[in-house]
Design an enzyme around this catalytic site. Structure first.
Site, PDB file in Angstrom:
ATOM      1  N   LYS A  82       6.586  -4.102  11.916  1.00 40.08           N
ATOM      2  CA  LYS A  82       5.200  -4.384  11.535  1.00 40.08           C
ATOM      3  C   LYS A  82       5.062  -4.516  10.024  1.00 40.08           C
ATOM      4  O   LYS A  82       4.479  -5.462   9.516  1.00 40.08           O
ATOM      5  CB  LYS A  82       4.306  -3.263  12.067  1.00 40.08           C
ATOM      6  N   GLU A 100      -4.203  -4.175  11.948  1.00 36.01           N
ATOM      7  CA  GLU A 100      -3.028  -4.613  11.190  1.00 36.01           C
ATOM      8  C   GLU A 100      -2.544  -5.987  11.663  1.00 36.01           C
ATOM      9  O   GLU A 100      -2.223  -6.856  10.848  1.00 36.01           O
ATOM     10  CB  GLU A 100      -1.900  -3.588  11.339  1.00 36.01           C
ATOM     11  N   GLU A 124      -6.770   5.667 -11.280  1.00 34.61           N
ATOM     12  CA  GLU A 124      -7.412   6.578 -12.236  1.00 34.61           C
ATOM     13  C   GLU A 124      -8.796   7.003 -11.753  1.00 34.61           C
ATOM     14  O   GLU A 124      -9.335   8.022 -12.167  1.00 34.61           O
ATOM     15  CB  GLU A 124      -7.465   5.972 -13.639  1.00 34.61           C
ATOM     16  N   CYS A 184       6.409   0.648  13.383  1.00 32.55           N
ATOM     17  CA  CYS A 184       6.177   0.688  11.934  1.00 32.55           C
ATOM     18  C   CYS A 184       7.021  -0.303  11.131  1.00 32.55           C
ATOM     19  O   CYS A 184       6.501  -1.021  10.271  1.00 32.55           O
ATOM     20  CB  CYS A 184       6.499   2.071  11.375  1.00 32.55           C
ATOM     21  N   CYS A 226       9.208   3.124  16.458  1.00 30.80           N
ATOM     22  CA  CYS A 226       9.005   2.905  15.020  1.00 30.80           C
ATOM     23  C   CYS A 226       9.959   1.849  14.478  1.00 30.80           C
ATOM     24  O   CYS A 226       9.546   0.897  13.828  1.00 30.80           O
ATOM     25  CB  CYS A 226       9.187   4.231  14.273  1.00 30.80           C
ATOM     26  N   HIS A 279      -4.047   4.801 -17.372  1.00 36.20           N
ATOM     27  CA  HIS A 279      -4.895   3.647 -17.626  1.00 36.20           C
ATOM     28  C   HIS A 279      -4.060   2.444 -18.035  1.00 36.20           C
ATOM     29  O   HIS A 279      -3.092   2.604 -18.776  1.00 36.20           O
ATOM     30  CB  HIS A 279      -5.876   4.001 -18.748  1.00 36.20           C
ATOM     31  N   TYR A 328      -5.781   0.999  14.537  1.00 33.91           N
ATOM     32  CA  TYR A 328      -5.012   0.511  13.398  1.00 33.91           C
ATOM     33  C   TYR A 328      -4.054  -0.616  13.767  1.00 33.91           C
ATOM     34  O   TYR A 328      -3.851  -1.545  12.975  1.00 33.91           O
ATOM     35  CB  TYR A 328      -4.302   1.666  12.677  1.00 33.91           C
TER      36      TYR A 328
END
Ligand SMILES: Cc1cc2nc3c(=O)[nH]c(=O)nc-3n(C[C@H](O)[C@H](O)[C@H](O)COP(=O)(O)OP(=O)(O)OC[C@H]3O[C@@H](n4cnc5c(N)ncnc54)[C@H](O)[C@@H]3O)c2cc1C
Length: 460
Positions: A51, A183, A442, A48, A43, A437, A179
Protein backbone atom coordinates in the site's frame (compact mmCIF):
# COMPACT_ATOMS: atom_id res chain seq x y z
CA UNK A 1 8.02 -33.59 8.34
CA UNK A 2 7.06 -36.58 10.48
CA UNK A 3 4.57 -36.33 13.31
CA UNK A 4 6.45 -34.56 16.07
CA UNK A 5 6.32 -32.44 19.21
CA UNK A 6 7.36 -28.80 19.61
CA UNK A 7 7.48 -26.25 22.44
CA UNK A 8 5.60 -23.68 20.37
CA UNK A 9 3.36 -24.04 17.33
CA UNK A 10 2.64 -20.69 15.70
CA UNK A 11 -0.30 -20.60 13.29
CA UNK A 12 0.32 -17.79 10.80
CA UNK A 13 3.60 -16.21 9.68
CA UNK A 14 2.37 -12.63 9.67
CA UNK A 15 3.65 -9.63 11.64
CA UNK A 16 2.79 -11.07 15.05
CA UNK A 17 3.55 -14.74 14.39
CA UNK A 18 6.98 -14.10 12.88
CA UNK A 19 8.09 -11.90 15.78
CA UNK A 20 6.79 -14.33 18.40
CA UNK A 21 8.44 -17.31 16.68
CA UNK A 22 11.83 -15.61 16.37
CA UNK A 23 11.94 -14.37 19.96
CA UNK A 24 10.71 -17.68 21.39
CA UNK A 25 13.37 -19.55 19.37
CA UNK A 26 15.93 -17.09 20.72
CA UNK A 27 14.97 -18.23 24.23
CA UNK A 28 15.80 -21.78 23.15
CA UNK A 29 12.28 -23.02 22.38
CA UNK A 30 11.69 -25.56 19.60
CA UNK A 31 9.37 -23.55 17.36
CA UNK A 32 7.34 -24.43 14.27
CA UNK A 33 5.37 -21.89 12.29
CA UNK A 34 2.74 -22.84 9.71
CA UNK A 35 1.77 -20.43 6.94
CA UNK A 36 -0.93 -21.21 4.41
CA UNK A 37 -0.21 -18.36 1.99
CA UNK A 38 2.99 -16.29 2.06
CA UNK A 39 5.50 -15.60 4.84
CA UNK A 40 5.13 -11.97 5.96
CA UNK A 41 1.36 -11.99 6.28
CA UNK A 42 -1.04 -9.18 5.48
CA UNK A 43 1.30 -6.27 6.22
CA UNK A 44 4.11 -7.39 3.95
CA UNK A 45 2.20 -9.20 1.23
CA UNK A 46 -1.09 -7.26 0.84
CA UNK A 47 -1.27 -4.54 3.44
CA UNK A 48 0.95 -1.78 4.77
CA UNK A 49 4.01 -2.33 2.57
CA UNK A 50 2.53 -2.67 -0.93
CA UNK A 51 0.00 0.00 0.00
CA UNK A 52 2.71 2.49 0.99
CA UNK A 53 4.59 1.76 -2.26
CA UNK A 54 1.43 2.60 -4.22
CA UNK A 55 0.94 5.72 -2.08
CA UNK A 56 4.47 6.86 -2.98
CA UNK A 57 3.71 6.24 -6.66
CA UNK A 58 0.47 8.20 -6.50
CA UNK A 59 2.08 11.26 -4.92
CA UNK A 60 4.39 11.96 -7.86
CA UNK A 61 1.41 13.37 -9.76
CA UNK A 62 1.16 16.40 -7.47
CA UNK A 63 4.94 16.70 -7.18
CA UNK A 64 5.28 17.03 -10.97
CA UNK A 65 2.61 19.75 -10.99
CA UNK A 66 4.05 21.58 -7.99
CA UNK A 67 7.56 21.60 -9.43
CA UNK A 68 6.48 24.16 -12.05
CA UNK A 69 6.14 26.91 -9.43
CA UNK A 70 9.75 26.30 -8.47
CA UNK A 71 11.01 26.84 -11.99
CA UNK A 72 11.04 23.30 -13.26
CA UNK A 73 9.46 22.45 -16.56
CA UNK A 74 8.46 18.83 -16.52
CA UNK A 75 7.34 17.21 -19.77
CA UNK A 76 3.82 15.79 -19.51
CA UNK A 77 4.42 12.74 -17.31
CA UNK A 78 3.00 9.37 -18.26
CA UNK A 79 2.33 6.51 -15.89
CA UNK A 80 2.66 2.75 -16.42
CA UNK A 81 0.60 0.67 -13.97
CA UNK A 82 2.11 -2.70 -15.02
CA UNK A 83 5.60 -1.35 -14.43
CA UNK A 84 4.66 -0.20 -10.92
CA UNK A 85 2.95 -3.50 -10.04
CA UNK A 86 5.88 -5.57 -11.33
CA UNK A 87 8.35 -3.51 -9.27
CA UNK A 88 6.10 -3.70 -6.23
CA UNK A 89 5.80 -7.49 -6.61
CA UNK A 90 9.58 -7.82 -6.84
CA UNK A 91 10.03 -5.85 -3.63
CA UNK A 92 7.37 -7.91 -1.82
CA UNK A 93 9.07 -11.15 -2.93
CA UNK A 94 12.38 -9.79 -1.60
CA UNK A 95 10.80 -8.99 1.75
CA UNK A 96 9.10 -12.38 1.92
CA UNK A 97 12.51 -13.99 1.41
CA UNK A 98 14.06 -11.74 4.08
CA UNK A 99 11.37 -12.77 6.59
CA UNK A 100 11.85 -16.44 5.73
CA UNK A 101 15.62 -16.17 6.14
CA UNK A 102 15.27 -14.36 9.46
CA UNK A 103 13.03 -17.14 10.77
CA UNK A 104 15.38 -19.86 9.54
CA UNK A 105 18.42 -18.12 11.02
CA UNK A 106 16.63 -17.99 14.36
CA UNK A 107 16.16 -21.76 14.13
CA UNK A 108 12.39 -21.68 13.50
CA UNK A 109 10.95 -24.48 11.36
CA UNK A 110 8.57 -23.21 8.66
CA UNK A 111 5.84 -25.32 7.11
CA UNK A 112 3.94 -23.98 4.11
CA UNK A 113 0.55 -25.45 5.01
CA UNK A 114 -2.77 -24.64 6.62
CA UNK A 115 -2.91 -25.58 10.28
CA UNK A 116 -6.04 -26.53 12.20
CA UNK A 117 -6.39 -27.46 15.87
CA UNK A 118 -7.46 -31.03 16.46
CA UNK A 119 -7.54 -30.69 20.19
CA UNK A 120 -5.97 -28.44 22.81
CA UNK A 121 -2.45 -29.81 22.16
CA UNK A 122 -2.54 -31.18 18.60
CA UNK A 123 -2.40 -29.31 15.31
CA UNK A 124 -3.19 -30.97 11.96
CA UNK A 125 -1.42 -29.64 8.88
CA UNK A 126 -3.02 -29.62 5.42
CA UNK A 127 -0.06 -31.73 4.33
CA UNK A 128 -1.42 -34.47 6.61
CA UNK A 129 1.04 -34.44 9.52
CA UNK A 130 -0.03 -33.94 13.08
CA UNK A 131 2.14 -31.94 15.48
CA UNK A 132 1.83 -31.92 19.24
CA UNK A 133 2.68 -28.64 20.93
CA UNK A 134 3.23 -27.55 24.52
CA UNK A 135 2.09 -24.03 23.57
CA UNK A 136 0.06 -22.84 20.61
CA UNK A 137 -0.02 -19.28 19.35
CA UNK A 138 -2.89 -18.33 17.05
CA UNK A 139 -1.71 -15.45 14.86
CA UNK A 140 -3.96 -15.94 11.85
CA UNK A 141 -4.79 -12.26 11.27
CA UNK A 142 -7.90 -11.10 9.45
CA UNK A 143 -9.38 -10.76 5.99
CA UNK A 144 -11.55 -8.26 4.11
CA UNK A 145 -15.25 -8.40 4.94
CA UNK A 146 -17.33 -8.07 1.81
CA UNK A 147 -20.50 -7.04 3.54
CA UNK A 148 -24.04 -8.11 2.70
CA UNK A 149 -24.54 -10.38 -0.27
CA UNK A 150 -25.74 -7.68 -2.67
CA UNK A 151 -26.55 -8.47 -6.31
CA UNK A 152 -23.31 -8.43 -8.30
CA UNK A 153 -21.01 -8.85 -5.28
CA UNK A 154 -18.93 -11.20 -7.46
CA UNK A 155 -17.87 -8.14 -9.51
CA UNK A 156 -16.56 -6.33 -6.43
CA UNK A 157 -12.88 -6.44 -5.46
CA UNK A 158 -11.29 -5.98 -2.03
CA UNK A 159 -7.89 -4.53 -1.14
CA UNK A 160 -6.42 -8.01 -1.79
CA UNK A 161 -7.26 -7.83 -5.50
CA UNK A 162 -6.55 -4.10 -5.82
CA UNK A 163 -2.84 -4.88 -5.54
CA UNK A 164 -2.96 -7.14 -8.60
CA UNK A 165 -5.26 -5.42 -11.10
CA UNK A 166 -4.13 -5.95 -14.67
CA UNK A 167 -4.71 -2.31 -15.51
CA UNK A 168 -5.43 0.94 -13.76
CA UNK A 169 -9.21 1.50 -13.81
CA UNK A 170 -10.23 4.74 -15.50
CA UNK A 171 -13.14 5.05 -13.06
CA UNK A 172 -13.52 3.33 -9.72
CA UNK A 173 -16.13 3.40 -6.96
CA UNK A 174 -14.79 2.54 -3.51
CA UNK A 175 -17.27 1.77 -0.76
CA UNK A 176 -16.05 2.40 2.79
CA UNK A 177 -14.96 5.25 5.01
CA UNK A 178 -12.17 3.68 7.03
CA UNK A 179 -8.48 4.18 6.51
CA UNK A 180 -8.10 1.52 3.81
CA UNK A 181 -10.92 2.99 1.70
CA UNK A 182 -9.59 6.52 2.11
CA UNK A 183 -6.02 5.47 1.28
CA UNK A 184 -7.02 3.60 -1.87
CA UNK A 185 -9.14 6.58 -2.95
CA UNK A 186 -5.96 8.68 -2.76
CA UNK A 187 -3.87 6.06 -4.55
CA UNK A 188 -6.22 5.62 -7.49
CA UNK A 189 -6.89 9.34 -7.76
CA UNK A 190 -3.18 10.18 -7.72
CA UNK A 191 -2.47 7.62 -10.42
CA UNK A 192 -5.16 9.11 -12.66
CA UNK A 193 -8.43 7.27 -11.97
CA UNK A 194 -11.73 9.06 -11.48
CA UNK A 195 -12.64 8.10 -7.91
CA UNK A 196 -16.00 8.06 -6.11
CA UNK A 197 -15.96 7.15 -2.42
CA UNK A 198 -19.30 5.95 -1.05
CA UNK A 199 -19.71 5.69 2.69
CA UNK A 200 -22.86 4.79 4.60
CA UNK A 201 -21.97 6.86 7.71
CA UNK A 202 -22.08 10.57 8.36
CA UNK A 203 -18.45 11.22 7.45
CA UNK A 204 -15.26 9.34 6.60
CA UNK A 205 -12.79 8.05 9.24
CA UNK A 206 -15.27 7.19 11.97
CA UNK A 207 -13.57 7.18 15.37
CA UNK A 208 -11.05 9.88 14.40
CA UNK A 209 -11.27 13.44 15.71
CA UNK A 210 -14.17 15.30 14.07
CA UNK A 211 -11.92 18.15 12.91
CA UNK A 212 -9.59 15.64 11.23
CA UNK A 213 -12.52 14.00 9.48
CA UNK A 214 -13.91 17.29 8.20
CA UNK A 215 -10.48 18.59 7.16
CA UNK A 216 -9.52 15.44 5.25
CA UNK A 217 -12.95 15.25 3.61
CA UNK A 218 -12.60 18.81 2.32
CA UNK A 219 -9.01 18.26 1.15
CA UNK A 220 -9.90 15.06 -0.72
CA UNK A 221 -12.77 16.82 -2.47
CA UNK A 222 -10.52 19.75 -3.37
CA UNK A 223 -8.26 17.28 -5.14
CA UNK A 224 -11.18 15.93 -7.15
CA UNK A 225 -12.27 12.81 -5.26
CA UNK A 226 -16.06 12.61 -5.13
CA UNK A 227 -17.27 11.62 -1.64
CA UNK A 228 -20.86 10.48 -1.10
CA UNK A 229 -21.81 9.93 2.55
CA UNK A 230 -25.01 8.47 3.99
CA UNK A 231 -25.45 6.00 1.11
CA UNK A 232 -24.45 2.48 0.22
CA UNK A 233 -23.85 0.51 -2.95
CA UNK A 234 -26.86 -1.80 -3.17
CA UNK A 235 -26.02 -3.58 -6.44
CA UNK A 236 -23.25 -3.80 -9.02
CA UNK A 237 -24.34 -4.75 -12.53
CA UNK A 238 -22.06 -5.44 -15.49
CA UNK A 239 -22.67 -3.48 -18.70
CA UNK A 240 -21.14 -4.18 -22.12
CA UNK A 241 -17.68 -2.96 -21.12
CA UNK A 242 -17.94 -1.62 -17.57
CA UNK A 243 -20.00 -1.80 -14.35
CA UNK A 244 -22.93 0.17 -13.02
CA UNK A 245 -22.97 0.73 -9.26
CA UNK A 246 -26.50 1.28 -7.95
CA UNK A 247 -26.66 3.37 -4.79
CA UNK A 248 -29.29 3.27 -2.05
CA UNK A 249 -30.81 6.57 -3.27
CA UNK A 250 -31.41 4.94 -6.69
CA UNK A 251 -28.68 6.94 -8.38
CA UNK A 252 -26.08 5.08 -10.44
CA UNK A 253 -22.39 5.46 -11.14
CA UNK A 254 -20.66 4.04 -14.22
CA UNK A 255 -17.28 2.60 -13.31
CA UNK A 256 -14.63 0.17 -14.51
CA UNK A 257 -14.00 -1.28 -11.05
CA UNK A 258 -15.95 -1.47 -7.81
CA UNK A 259 -14.01 -2.00 -4.58
CA UNK A 260 -15.33 -2.54 -1.07
CA UNK A 261 -13.19 -1.69 1.95
CA UNK A 262 -15.89 -1.86 4.59
CA UNK A 263 -14.08 -3.65 7.35
CA UNK A 264 -12.02 -6.71 8.14
CA UNK A 265 -12.91 -9.88 9.99
CA UNK A 266 -10.66 -12.02 12.22
CA UNK A 267 -9.57 -15.34 10.70
CA UNK A 268 -11.20 -17.65 13.24
CA UNK A 269 -13.37 -19.91 11.08
CA UNK A 270 -12.37 -23.49 10.37
CA UNK A 271 -9.43 -23.32 12.76
CA UNK A 272 -10.78 -25.99 15.09
CA UNK A 273 -10.76 -23.52 17.99
CA UNK A 274 -13.97 -25.08 19.32
CA UNK A 275 -12.22 -28.50 19.56
CA UNK A 276 -9.67 -26.91 21.87
CA UNK A 277 -12.21 -24.99 23.96
CA UNK A 278 -11.00 -21.52 22.90
CA UNK A 279 -13.60 -18.82 23.52
CA UNK A 280 -14.45 -15.76 21.45
CA UNK A 281 -14.89 -12.12 22.42
CA UNK A 282 -17.94 -10.00 21.55
CA UNK A 283 -15.92 -8.36 18.75
CA UNK A 284 -15.74 -11.70 16.89
CA UNK A 285 -12.05 -12.18 17.66
CA UNK A 286 -10.41 -14.65 20.05
CA UNK A 287 -10.86 -13.53 23.66
CA UNK A 288 -7.53 -12.99 25.44
CA UNK A 289 -6.28 -11.49 28.69
CA UNK A 290 -3.60 -8.80 28.87
CA UNK A 291 -0.89 -11.50 28.48
CA UNK A 292 -2.58 -12.66 25.22
CA UNK A 293 -3.70 -15.91 26.89
CA UNK A 294 -6.99 -17.41 25.65
CA UNK A 295 -9.52 -19.31 27.77
CA UNK A 296 -7.18 -22.33 27.39
CA UNK A 297 -4.05 -21.58 29.47
CA UNK A 298 -1.40 -22.86 27.02
CA UNK A 299 -3.10 -21.39 23.90
CA UNK A 300 -2.39 -17.73 23.14
CA UNK A 301 -3.61 -15.36 20.43
CA UNK A 302 -2.16 -12.09 19.15
CA UNK A 303 -2.71 -9.51 16.42
CA UNK A 304 -5.72 -9.03 14.18
CA UNK A 305 -7.27 -12.39 15.13
CA UNK A 306 -8.06 -10.81 18.50
CA UNK A 307 -9.67 -7.83 16.68
CA UNK A 308 -8.53 -5.19 19.17
CA UNK A 309 -6.18 -2.64 17.59
CA UNK A 310 -5.56 -4.03 14.12
CA UNK A 311 -2.18 -2.55 13.32
CA UNK A 312 1.16 -4.16 12.51
CA UNK A 313 3.18 -2.63 15.36
CA UNK A 314 0.56 -3.85 17.84
CA UNK A 315 0.72 -7.42 16.48
CA UNK A 316 4.53 -7.29 16.55
CA UNK A 317 4.68 -5.90 20.08
CA UNK A 318 2.14 -8.44 21.34
CA UNK A 319 4.06 -11.28 19.67
CA UNK A 320 7.25 -10.16 21.37
CA UNK A 321 5.51 -9.76 24.73
CA UNK A 322 4.01 -13.25 24.39
CA UNK A 323 7.46 -14.80 23.81
CA UNK A 324 8.97 -12.84 26.73
CA UNK A 325 6.11 -13.96 28.96
CA UNK A 326 6.01 -17.63 28.06
CA UNK A 327 9.63 -18.44 27.14
CA UNK A 328 11.64 -15.58 28.66
CA UNK A 329 10.14 -15.77 32.12
CA UNK A 330 9.29 -12.04 31.91
CA UNK A 331 5.51 -11.57 32.12
CA UNK A 332 4.87 -8.63 29.78
CA UNK A 333 1.31 -7.33 29.49
CA UNK A 334 0.15 -5.78 26.22
CA UNK A 335 0.16 -1.99 26.36
CA UNK A 336 -2.47 -0.64 23.98
CA UNK A 337 -2.64 2.87 25.42
CA UNK A 338 -1.83 5.92 23.27
CA UNK A 339 -0.98 3.97 20.12
CA UNK A 340 0.04 6.47 17.44
CA UNK A 341 -1.24 5.77 13.96
CA UNK A 342 -1.25 7.22 10.47
CA UNK A 343 -3.60 7.25 7.52
CA UNK A 344 -1.64 7.47 4.28
CA UNK A 345 -4.31 9.47 2.56
CA UNK A 346 -3.61 12.57 0.49
CA UNK A 347 -3.01 14.64 2.57
CA UNK A 348 -1.69 12.32 5.27
CA UNK A 349 -3.17 11.97 8.78
CA UNK A 350 -1.29 11.22 12.01
CA UNK A 351 -3.01 10.85 15.36
CA UNK A 352 -2.25 9.78 18.91
CA UNK A 353 -4.29 9.79 22.10
CA UNK A 354 -7.75 11.14 22.75
CA UNK A 355 -9.99 12.90 20.28
CA UNK A 356 -11.71 16.07 21.46
CA UNK A 357 -14.95 14.12 21.83
CA UNK A 358 -13.32 11.36 23.93
CA UNK A 359 -11.54 13.93 26.10
CA UNK A 360 -14.83 15.74 26.71
CA UNK A 361 -16.41 12.47 27.86
CA UNK A 362 -13.53 11.42 30.11
CA UNK A 363 -11.94 14.55 31.56
CA UNK A 364 -13.28 17.25 33.88
CA UNK A 365 -11.72 20.09 31.88
CA UNK A 366 -10.13 20.20 28.47
CA UNK A 367 -8.31 22.83 26.46
CA UNK A 368 -8.11 22.66 22.68
CA UNK A 369 -5.41 24.26 20.57
CA UNK A 370 -5.69 24.11 16.82
CA UNK A 371 -4.43 25.76 13.69
CA UNK A 372 -4.88 25.39 9.96
CA UNK A 373 -2.46 26.94 7.48
CA UNK A 374 -1.07 26.65 3.99
CA UNK A 375 2.24 24.73 4.13
CA UNK A 376 5.12 26.91 2.92
CA UNK A 377 6.03 24.54 0.10
CA UNK A 378 2.60 25.15 -1.40
CA UNK A 379 3.12 28.92 -1.70
CA UNK A 380 5.23 28.82 -4.86
CA UNK A 381 3.53 25.63 -6.01
CA UNK A 382 0.24 27.53 -5.94
CA UNK A 383 -1.64 24.51 -4.64
CA UNK A 384 -4.80 25.18 -2.66
CA UNK A 385 -4.26 22.92 0.34
CA UNK A 386 -4.06 23.44 4.08
CA UNK A 387 -2.44 21.53 6.92
CA UNK A 388 -4.18 21.06 10.26
CA UNK A 389 -2.71 20.62 13.75
CA UNK A 390 -4.65 20.08 16.96
CA UNK A 391 -3.63 19.43 20.55
CA UNK A 392 -6.08 18.13 23.13
CA UNK A 393 -4.95 19.10 26.63
CA UNK A 394 -6.19 17.95 30.04
CA UNK A 395 -7.22 21.29 31.58
CA UNK A 396 -6.60 20.05 35.12
CA UNK A 397 -3.08 18.64 34.68
CA UNK A 398 -1.96 20.50 31.51
CA UNK A 399 -1.03 17.11 30.04
CA UNK A 400 -1.24 16.75 26.24
CA UNK A 401 -3.63 13.83 25.88
CA UNK A 402 -4.18 13.95 22.13
CA UNK A 403 -2.53 15.21 18.97
CA UNK A 404 -4.12 15.23 15.52
CA UNK A 405 -2.31 16.24 12.37
CA UNK A 406 -3.39 16.41 8.73
CA UNK A 407 -0.70 17.39 6.27
CA UNK A 408 2.59 16.38 4.69
CA UNK A 409 4.53 13.78 6.69
CA UNK A 410 1.86 13.57 9.41
CA UNK A 411 2.77 9.90 9.90
CA UNK A 412 6.42 10.74 10.52
CA UNK A 413 5.52 13.59 12.88
CA UNK A 414 3.06 11.63 14.97
CA UNK A 415 5.65 8.96 15.75
CA UNK A 416 7.66 11.64 17.60
CA UNK A 417 4.68 13.32 19.23
CA UNK A 418 3.70 9.81 20.38
CA UNK A 419 6.84 9.68 22.52
CA UNK A 420 5.94 12.94 24.24
CA UNK A 421 2.33 11.86 24.81
CA UNK A 422 3.46 8.50 26.19
CA UNK A 423 5.87 10.36 28.52
CA UNK A 424 2.86 12.38 29.73
CA UNK A 425 4.37 15.68 28.58
CA UNK A 426 2.44 18.84 29.46
CA UNK A 427 1.49 21.67 27.15
CA UNK A 428 3.96 23.87 29.04
CA UNK A 429 6.70 21.35 28.25
CA UNK A 430 5.71 21.32 24.58
CA UNK A 431 5.91 25.13 24.62
CA UNK A 432 9.31 25.11 26.33
CA UNK A 433 10.81 23.42 23.27
CA UNK A 434 12.39 25.79 20.77
CA UNK A 435 10.67 25.76 17.39
CA UNK A 436 12.46 24.42 14.31
CA UNK A 437 11.99 27.12 11.73
CA UNK A 438 10.70 27.13 9.05
CA UNK A 439 8.80 23.87 9.37
CA UNK A 440 5.17 22.89 9.65
CA UNK A 441 5.91 20.94 12.83
CA UNK A 442 6.87 24.11 14.69
CA UNK A 443 3.13 24.66 15.15
CA UNK A 444 3.29 21.88 17.76
CA UNK A 445 5.26 24.14 20.10
CA UNK A 446 3.91 27.54 19.10
CA UNK A 447 0.15 27.23 19.51
CA UNK A 448 -0.58 29.80 22.24
CA UNK A 449 -4.27 30.65 21.89
CA UNK A 450 -6.86 28.19 23.18
CA UNK A 451 -9.44 27.49 20.50
CA UNK A 452 -11.74 26.07 23.15
CA UNK A 453 -11.81 25.42 26.87
CA UNK A 454 -14.55 23.17 28.25
CA UNK A 455 -15.22 22.45 31.90
CA UNK A 456 -17.70 19.80 32.88
CA UNK A 457 -20.34 20.84 35.40
CA UNK A 458 -19.77 19.31 38.86
CA UNK A 459 -23.24 17.72 38.79
CA UNK A 460 -22.41 15.69 35.68
C1 LIG B 1 -4.70 -2.81 2.81
C2 LIG B 1 -4.16 -2.81 4.21
C3 LIG B 1 -3.34 -1.80 4.62
C4 LIG B 1 -2.82 -1.79 5.90
N1 LIG B 1 -2.02 -0.75 6.26
C5 LIG B 1 -1.50 -0.72 7.51
C6 LIG B 1 -0.62 0.32 7.89
O1 LIG B 1 -0.33 1.24 7.11
N2 LIG B 1 -0.10 0.30 9.14
C7 LIG B 1 -0.40 -0.71 10.03
O2 LIG B 1 0.12 -0.69 11.15
N3 LIG B 1 -1.25 -1.70 9.69
C8 LIG B 1 -1.79 -1.74 8.45
N4 LIG B 1 -2.62 -2.77 8.09
C9 LIG B 1 -2.97 -3.79 9.10
C10 LIG B 1 -1.87 -4.82 9.25
O3 LIG B 1 -1.58 -5.39 8.00
C11 LIG B 1 -2.31 -5.90 10.23
O4 LIG B 1 -2.72 -5.29 11.44
C12 LIG B 1 -1.21 -6.90 10.53
O5 LIG B 1 -0.75 -7.53 9.36
C13 LIG B 1 -1.71 -7.96 11.52
O6 LIG B 1 -0.72 -8.91 11.75
P1 LIG B 1 -1.12 -10.37 12.24
O7 LIG B 1 0.17 -11.06 12.54
O8 LIG B 1 -2.13 -10.29 13.29
O9 LIG B 1 -1.83 -11.07 11.00
P2 LIG B 1 -1.43 -11.20 9.50
O10 LIG B 1 -0.32 -10.31 9.12
O11 LIG B 1 -2.71 -11.08 8.73
O12 LIG B 1 -0.87 -12.68 9.38
C14 LIG B 1 -1.68 -13.79 9.55
C15 LIG B 1 -1.12 -14.94 8.70
O13 LIG B 1 -1.76 -16.15 9.08
C16 LIG B 1 -1.94 -16.94 7.91
N5 LIG B 1 -2.99 -17.92 8.25
C17 LIG B 1 -4.31 -17.68 8.52
N6 LIG B 1 -4.91 -18.82 8.87
C18 LIG B 1 -3.98 -19.80 8.81
C19 LIG B 1 -4.00 -21.21 9.06
N7 LIG B 1 -5.12 -21.82 9.49
N8 LIG B 1 -2.87 -21.93 8.89
C20 LIG B 1 -1.72 -21.32 8.48
N9 LIG B 1 -1.65 -19.97 8.23
C21 LIG B 1 -2.76 -19.23 8.41
C22 LIG B 1 -2.33 -15.91 6.86
O14 LIG B 1 -2.11 -16.42 5.57
C23 LIG B 1 -1.39 -14.75 7.22
O15 LIG B 1 -0.17 -14.85 6.51
C24 LIG B 1 -3.14 -2.83 6.80
C25 LIG B 1 -3.98 -3.87 6.39
C26 LIG B 1 -4.48 -3.86 5.10
C27 LIG B 1 -5.38 -4.98 4.68
Amino acid sequence: MPDSEVDLFVIGAGSGGVRAARIAAGYGARVLVAEEYRVGGTCVIRGCVPKKLLVYASRYAEDFEDAAGYGWSVPTPTFDWSHLIANKDREIARLEMAYTTALERAGVMIVKARAVLEDAHAVRLSTGEKVRAKHILVATGGRPWNGPDIPGIEHVISSNEAFHLRELPKRIVIQGGGYIAVEFAGIFHGLGSEVTLVYRGEDILRGFDDDVRAHLHAEMEKRGIKIICGKVVKAVRPTADALTAHLSDDTTIEVDKAMFAIGRWPNVEGLGLEHAGVQFAKNGGIAVDNLSRTSVPHIYAIGDVTNRINLTPVAVRDGHAFADTVFGNKPTPADHVDVPTAVFSEPEVGVVGLTERQACERLAKIDIYKTSFRPMKMSLAGRDTRAFFKLVVDGMTDRVVGCHIVGPDAGELIQLVGIAVKMKATKAQFDSVMAVHPTAAEELVTMREKALSVERQAAE
